[in-house]
Design a protein around this motif. Structure first.
Motif, PDB file in Angstrom:
ATOM      1  N   ASN A 136       0.903  -1.197   0.049  1.00 15.82           N
ATOM      2  CA  ASN A 136       0.134   0.088  -0.052  1.00 15.82           C
ATOM      3  C   ASN A 136       0.760   1.267  -0.147  1.00 15.82           C
ATOM      4  O   ASN A 136       1.922   1.302   0.812  1.00 15.82           O
ATOM      5  CB  ASN A 136      -1.043   0.033   1.185  1.00 15.82           C
TER       6      ASN A 136
ATOM      7  N   LYS B 174       0.894   5.608  -1.009  1.00 14.12           N
ATOM      8  CA  LYS B 174       0.025   6.811  -1.464  1.00 14.12           C
ATOM      9  C   LYS B 174       1.045   8.088  -1.586  1.00 14.12           C
ATOM     10  O   LYS B 174       2.019   7.997  -1.028  1.00 14.12           O
ATOM     11  CB  LYS B 174      -0.950   7.369  -0.392  1.00 14.12           C
TER      12      LYS B 174
ATOM     13  N   THR C 214       1.157  11.922  -4.433  1.00 15.02           N
ATOM     14  CA  THR C 214       0.704  12.834  -5.523  1.00 15.02           C
ATOM     15  C   THR C 214       0.885  12.388  -6.953  1.00 15.02           C
ATOM     16  O   THR C 214       2.114  11.842  -7.189  1.00 15.02           O
ATOM     17  CB  THR C 214       1.000  14.039  -5.116  1.00 15.02           C
TER      18      THR C 214
ATOM     19  N   ARG D 291      -4.401  13.257  -5.786  1.00  9.65           N
ATOM     20  CA  ARG D 291      -3.890  12.348  -4.579  1.00  9.65           C
ATOM     21  C   ARG D 291      -4.108  10.891  -5.148  1.00  9.65           C
ATOM     22  O   ARG D 291      -5.000  10.750  -6.040  1.00  9.65           O
ATOM     23  CB  ARG D 291      -4.696  12.398  -3.347  1.00  9.65           C
TER      24      ARG D 291
ATOM     25  N   GLY E  15      -3.937   6.616  -4.334  1.00 11.00           N
ATOM     26  CA  GLY E  15      -3.665   5.419  -3.398  1.00 11.00           C
ATOM     27  C   GLY E  15      -3.010   4.229  -4.350  1.00 11.00           C
ATOM     28  O   GLY E  15      -4.088   3.942  -5.268  1.00 11.00           O
TER      29      GLY E  15
ATOM     30  N   HIS F 265      -2.603  -0.033  -4.298  1.00  5.46           N
ATOM     31  CA  HIS F 265      -2.634  -1.140  -3.631  1.00  5.46           C
ATOM     32  C   HIS F 265      -2.334  -2.423  -4.626  1.00  5.46           C
ATOM     33  O   HIS F 265      -2.642  -2.431  -5.714  1.00  5.46           O
ATOM     34  CB  HIS F 265      -4.252  -1.405  -3.210  1.00  5.46           C
TER      35      HIS F 265
ATOM     36  N   ASP G 284      -6.596   4.370  -6.587  1.00  2.32           N
ATOM     37  CA  ASP G 284      -7.743   5.236  -6.203  1.00  2.32           C
ATOM     38  C   ASP G 284      -7.063   6.587  -6.482  1.00  2.32           C
ATOM     39  O   ASP G 284      -6.043   7.152  -5.990  1.00  2.32           O
ATOM     40  CB  ASP G 284      -8.131   5.059  -4.760  1.00  2.32           C
TER      41      ASP G 284
END
Length: 162
Positions: free
Chosen positions: A48, A50, A52, A123, A125, A127, A152
Motif C-alpha cells: 500500500n 500513497k 501525489t 492524490r 492510492g 494497492h 484510487d
C-alpha cells in the motif's frame, strides 16, 4: 521370604521404568515436515502506498463494452511522488508503476456522473503485492517487484479560504 521376593520384584520394576522413559537417540523426520524448511523462497506481501500524481497514461483494456464499472480494467504507466509506503517500499518523486489490467477508481469532483481525468497534483492510492525474501536470507541478486492491482484517484485538497 515374601518380603524378599516383593522387594526384588519392586526393584526390577524400578530398573525397567527409566529404560522405558528414555527418548530414542534420533527421531526420523515426518514426511510432511522437511528437516530444513524452505525459508528463503520468494513470497508476496500486501503493498500500500500513497502520494501525489505526476503523470498518467492509462487506457482501458477490459470492460469498455459493458455498462457496469466492476469489470473495467486499465493498463499503462503511472508516475507518482510517493509520500508513504509500507514494507520498505520506495518513496520520493518519480516512482513509475506499470499497470496491467488493474482496477481504477476515478473521482467525480463536480458530481455530474462522469469521471474526471486526474491532473498532476491529485492524490493517488496504490494497492497491490510486492515480492520479498526473509530478512536472514541472502539478498544478493534479488530485486523486489511491485504489482499494482488497484489505484484510487482523489481530487487534490485545496487550501481553505478565509
Amino acid at each position: 521370604m515374601r518380603k524378599i521376593i516383593t522387594i526384588a520384584v519392586a526393584g526390577a520394576a524400578l530398573a525397567v521404568v527409566p529404560a522405558l522413559a528414555a527418548k530414542p537417540a534420533s527421531k526420523p523426520a515426518h514426511p510432511a515436515h522437511p528437516a530444513k524448511p524452505a525459508k528463503c523462497k520468494v513470497h508476496s506481501v500486501g503493498y500500500n502506498a500513497k502520494g501525489t500524481l505526476e503523470s498518467q497514461s492509462l487506457t482501458q483494456t477490459k470492460g469498455a463494452d459493458t455498462t457496469t464499472k466492476s469489470d473495467d480494467r486499465w493498463s499503462g504507466d503511472l508516475t507518482v511522488t510517493v509520500t508513504k509506503a509500507n514494507h520498505k517500499g520506495l518513496t520520493g518523486p518519480g516512482q513509475t508503476f506499470t499497470l496491467a489490467d488493474a482496477k481504477v477508481r476515478w473521482y467525480d469532483a463536480d458530481h455530474n456522473g462522469t469521471a474526471d481525468t486526474p491532473a498532476a497534483g491529485d492524490r493517488v492510492g496504490l494497492h497491490g503485492k510486492v515480492t520479498k525474501l526473509a530478512k536472514k536470507c541472502d539478498q544478493t541478486g534479488f530485486t523486489a517487484t511491485v504489482t499494482v492491482k488497484k489505484v484510487d484517484f482523489k481530487k487534490a485538497k485545496t487550501a481553505p479560504t478565509a
